[in-house]
Design an enzyme around this catalytic site. Structure first.
Site, PDB file in Angstrom:
ATOM      1  N   TYR A 328     -52.523  14.997  25.789  1.00  0.00           N
ATOM      2  CA  TYR A 328     -52.630  16.256  24.876  1.00  0.00           C
ATOM      3  C   TYR A 328     -51.373  16.258  24.298  1.00  0.00           C
ATOM      4  O   TYR A 328     -51.028  17.588  23.703  1.00  0.00           O
ATOM      5  CB  TYR A 328     -52.965  17.462  25.737  1.00  0.00           C
ATOM      6  CG  TYR A 328     -53.937  17.228  27.028  1.00  0.00           C
ATOM      7  CD1 TYR A 328     -55.208  16.864  27.006  1.00  0.00           C
ATOM      8  CD2 TYR A 328     -53.499  17.350  28.238  1.00  0.00           C
ATOM      9  CE1 TYR A 328     -56.139  17.026  28.019  1.00  0.00           C
ATOM     10  CE2 TYR A 328     -54.297  17.458  29.268  1.00  0.00           C
ATOM     11  CZ  TYR A 328     -55.568  17.205  29.276  1.00  0.00           C
ATOM     12  OH  TYR A 328     -56.496  16.969  30.429  1.00  0.00           O
ATOM     13  N   CYS A 358     -45.479   0.480  30.026  1.00  0.00           N
ATOM     14  CA  CYS A 358     -45.431  -0.396  28.861  1.00  0.00           C
ATOM     15  C   CYS A 358     -46.219   0.050  27.806  1.00  0.00           C
ATOM     16  O   CYS A 358     -47.277  -0.578  27.591  1.00  0.00           O
ATOM     17  CB  CYS A 358     -45.628  -1.888  29.041  1.00  0.00           C
ATOM     18  SG  CYS A 358     -44.235  -2.534  30.252  1.00  0.00           S
TER      19      CYS A 358
END
Ligand SMILES: *Cc1c(COP(=O)(O)O)cnc(C)c1O
Length: 430
Positions: A328, A358
């Site tokens: 968010y 990653c």
């Protein structure tokens, strides 16, 4: 140089430039238990709860902790012992309440997608109420209760169509959201529920969103819900309780200024009284506001990586531990656990604080001014809600350990997951 105070976190404070959780040094905890490490303050949880309890003094009210915010068993125990019920959203959460010794009669079951198996499980456990979110769900619940020769206690979640003014992913009370039944269909659906043999209509509920920092959306929602209560009771369907959901925000950032729970409820109760519903039993479902500021995530700086456009501070916590920034774009304050060592001759630099996962979405904080070197410890604040309960094993990272501090006592409430733990249950080909 001394470290600034931490307003908004009364149970986490610097003493002689070292961060303490209640009576315990956070760096000692990190050295003993490793990082990333969640540290919770029991007193902070209970004082957040006390604000609601003060607000409801002299009223008939049941606080049901919305446990998806942090469902660790010991956290549930703290709230169960303080008299809370629980708002659950899955059969798995029901089993957690049972494992923590919670009172089933104080459990309410929310969510748009309850399965038949979950309904059976909750009926067998004797929960207090199903918060039903659609007409189709009412029909299925009545059918399932019928096969068990039971009557399911129900309340219907109404969508009051008010804007809670929060992030769209955590707004739930607007027309375009998947939650609840539309205002204009509510009376008809209540009449249908009352006609089903294996349901017992006991309440009405709404929940308009999360991280709400203004009072007005709540007041608007309450007005709309009370209009519906009047219409439903006018059709001779008695309602024992009004469940007003959760959603109260916390101060992640000094610019967030949510009302205190008792202040919010003073205004809501005044409206209930003025409209003649002050005597009705109230239920609420707070999650974040009970636990959010009761937890921190302690993380170690692995590397500092200067760059042309950005400097990176790479820490050992990542989006699998702290998913809110990636999900968010949420803000968490990040503070040092201790003053930097003088010998290191460091300088304040602006960093993006990032984890080892990653993904470029793996960030914890953007553009933070920090004075750090490899080996330093940082505390990510307001990490008590929607962090561990949303944590994952992405990149085969074991979930962090969790500690609950109570005065000068430290309880390990979750041991760190090993890599083997993360693939327990997987099978090689034969
Ligand atoms: C998530 C949720 C809550 C709790 O929301 P917070 O913002 O954490 O207080 C309450 N009720 C329902 C139905 C929910 O889905």
């Amino acid at each position: 140089m001394t470290l600034p105070p931490l307003p908004g976190y009364p149970h986490f404070a610097y003493r002689n430039d070292e961060l303490f959780a209640e009576e315990v040094s956070v760096s000692e905890l990190a050295h003993l238990h490793g990082t990333p490490l969640f540290v919770y303050s029991r007193a902070a949880m209970l004082s957040a709860l006390a604000a609601y309890q003060r607000g409801f003094k002299g009223r008939q009210a049941q606080i049901c902790y919305a446990m998806k915010a942090n469902s660790s068993l010991a956290v549930l125990q703290v709230f169960a012992r303080a008299g809370c019920g629980f708002d659950i959203v899955s059969g798995g959460e029901l089993e957690r309440v049972q494992a923590a010794g919670g009172d089933m009669r104080k459990v309410i079951f929310s969510g748009v997608g309850k399965t038949r198996a979950e309904m059976r499980q909750a009926l067998a456990a004797g929960i207090g109420c199903f918060n039903v979110e659609s007409e189709a769900e009412l029909n299925v619940l009545s059918e399932v209760a019928g096969t068990m020769k039971l009557k399911a206690p129900v309340s219907i979640r109404v969508n009051p169509n008010v804007d809670p003014k929060t992030h769209p992913y955590i707004s739930t009370g607007l027309k375009g959201n998947k939650f609840g039944v539309a205002h204009e269909d509510t009376l008809r659906i209540y009449q249908h529920a009352a006609s089903l043999e294996h349901l017992r209509v006991i309440g009405i509920d709404c929940h308009i969103g999360s991280q709400i920092t203004e009072i007005t959306p709540y007041l608007d929602a309450l007005d709309r819900v009370l209009d519906l209560v009047a219409a439903i009771e006018g059709a001779d369907i008695a309602l024992e309780h009004i469940d007003f959901g959760g959603g109260l925000g916390i101060n992640y950032d000094s610019s967030d200024t949510p009302p205190e729970a008792d202040m919010l409820w003073r205004q809501l109760l005044a409206k209930l009284d003025s409209r003649g519903y002050g005597g009705k039993k109230l239920m609420i479902e707070p999650g974040r506001s009970l636990v959010g500021n009761a937890g921190i995530c302690v993380t170690e700086v692995l590397y500092v990586k200067p760059g042309d456009q950005k400097n990176f501070c790479i820490v050992d916590a990542a989006m699998n531990d702290l998913p809110r920034p990636a999900m968010y774009q949420a803000f968490h304050a990040i503070v040092p656990v201790a003053l930097p060592g003088i010998a290191e001759n460091q300088v304040e630099t602006t960093y993006d604080v990032v984890g080892p996962v990653c993904e470029s979405g793996d960030w914890i904080g953007h553009d933070r001014v920090l004075d750090v070197a490899a080996g330093d410890l940082l505390a990510v604040m307001s990490a008590g809600a929607y962090c561990m309960s949303m944590a994952s094993n992405y990149n085969t990272r074991g979930r962090a350990a969790e500690l609950l501090v109570d005065g000068d006592k430290v309880h390990v409430i979750r041991v760190r997951e090993s890599a083997a733990d993360t693939f327990r249950g997987e099978k090689l080909l034969s």
